[in-house]
Design a protein around this motif. Sequence first.
Motif, mmCIF file in Angstrom:
data_model
loop_
_atom_site.group_PDB
_atom_site.id
_atom_site.type_symbol
_atom_site.label_atom_id
_atom_site.label_comp_id
_atom_site.label_asym_id
_atom_site.label_seq_id
_atom_site.Cartn_x
_atom_site.Cartn_y
_atom_site.Cartn_z
ATOM 1 N N PHE A 185 0.832 -1.206 0.000
ATOM 2 C CA PHE A 185 0.000 0.000 0.000
ATOM 3 C C PHE A 185 0.868 1.258 0.000
ATOM 4 N N TYR A 186 1.895 1.268 0.842
ATOM 5 C CA TYR A 186 2.789 2.428 0.870
ATOM 6 C C TYR A 186 3.590 2.551 -0.434
ATOM 7 N N PHE A 187 3.925 1.407 -0.989
ATOM 8 C CA PHE A 187 4.609 1.409 -2.288
ATOM 9 C C PHE A 187 3.682 1.976 -3.358
ATOM 10 N N PHE A 188 2.417 1.625 -3.286
ATOM 11 C CA PHE A 188 1.410 2.137 -4.206
ATOM 12 C C PHE A 188 1.313 3.661 -4.101
ATOM 13 N N ILE A 189 1.314 4.180 -2.895
ATOM 14 C CA ILE A 189 1.272 5.637 -2.687
ATOM 15 C C ILE A 189 2.499 6.296 -3.317
ATOM 16 N N ILE A 236 -7.124 7.488 -3.830
ATOM 17 C CA ILE A 236 -5.847 7.745 -4.501
ATOM 18 C C ILE A 236 -6.010 7.572 -6.010
ATOM 19 N N LEU A 237 -6.775 6.542 -6.385
ATOM 20 C CA LEU A 237 -7.047 6.278 -7.797
ATOM 21 C C LEU A 237 -7.737 7.484 -8.434
ATOM 22 N N ALA A 238 -8.739 8.024 -7.752
ATOM 23 C CA ALA A 238 -9.474 9.175 -8.269
ATOM 24 C C ALA A 238 -8.580 10.402 -8.378
ATOM 25 N N THR A 239 -7.716 10.598 -7.382
ATOM 26 C CA THR A 239 -6.793 11.738 -7.409
ATOM 27 C C THR A 239 -5.841 11.635 -8.587
ATOM 28 N N TRP A 292 -9.467 -0.315 0.799
ATOM 29 C CA TRP A 292 -10.043 -0.096 -0.517
ATOM 30 C C TRP A 292 -10.594 1.330 -0.692
ATOM 31 N N ILE A 293 -11.081 1.922 0.369
ATOM 32 C CA ILE A 293 -11.573 3.294 0.256
ATOM 33 C C ILE A 293 -10.411 4.247 -0.038
#
Length: 368
Positions: free
Chosen positions: A6-10, A313-316, A307-308
């Motif tokens: 998750f942090y890698f995804f960010i 993040i996906l929307a941003t 998931w929220i």
Amino acid sequence: MLITLFYFFIAIVVIQIFYYLGIFGKFAFGKPQEITPKNLPVSVIVCAKNEEENVKKFIPLLAEQDYPDFEIVLIDDASSDETLEAFEEFEKQYSNIRLVKVQNNEAFWGNKKYALTLGIKASRKDYLLFTDADCYPTSKHWITAMTSQFTMNKTIVLGYGGYEKIERSLLNKVIRFETVLTAVQYFSWAKIGLPYMGVGRNLAYKKEEFFNVNGFIDHIQVRSGDDDLFINQAAHKANTAISYNPESFTYSKPKETYGEWFTQKRRHTSTAEYYKFFDKMQLGLFFSTQLLFFLLVILLLAFQFQWIAVLAILATRYTVIWTVIGFSAGKLKENDLKIWFPIVEIVLIFTQINIFITNIFSKPVHWK
């Protein structure tokens, strides 16, 4: 494990937003470009090999440019069709056309760079403007628009070479979107002082720049790259400008099958391995983060982990990129591509993966 992902995804999304806002935004949000005619002496260089039909249609559009001081250097690279005959007719018809006939040379067999070198040496003007035999300018002021960006110090001008629009064709939208994204990249990096490539469909430079780097000699063994490898070597912050006024654009007919386009992109991609180290790294980082973004989204949502937050993040990410792409497409008169961004981005990512794998096992074919 999932929290690490998750942090890698960010981190991946932060890198992508930096690319789009910090770098590509330099072009996307820049002011419209004005044209200030310079009336510099220009040689328009066109190299053709087996392009009979295209040169018959497009050379007259070049010859009819509204510009006071230009010649057209037509280079026939040992064509086996009627290209040479068409060039000879144009030479008789227009007094400012000069013809260069290239014979096959055993040391440079089928090498476009050899043919271009002969044409450049034969040219009589101080400024060179390049386009391909299957390209045409958008207006009679193409030469004026491109040369307007030359200054005493800016002796290389990168232009935009787009593709014709085909209605109801997803492939056409993919091809044109990829062209827009590529242009946004090389325009933006040039604006921040780190130019790394240009396209031969629309490119200009002062002749002395060619001789300053001994022409194509350092990469003559690479069949492609008469445009991007030359710019990667010769361009820098002090000498490079960009031209994105709509009257400076050129267009050409796009490939009509995925296989033809895939082969074309394999040739273009194969030259990137010869770029400077930094340019390879920034391009590699950009494309790898695109792939990793999708893989991590799928993985995190599949496990319903945060998931929220993932969706936020996906929307941003999509809001930022859509905005930058939208403004950029508007500048390049490709407005219809805006709504297709999410779909064509996925197609492009997996095409890049396919090209990378294919090029490992076989070499692409260059120049006709």
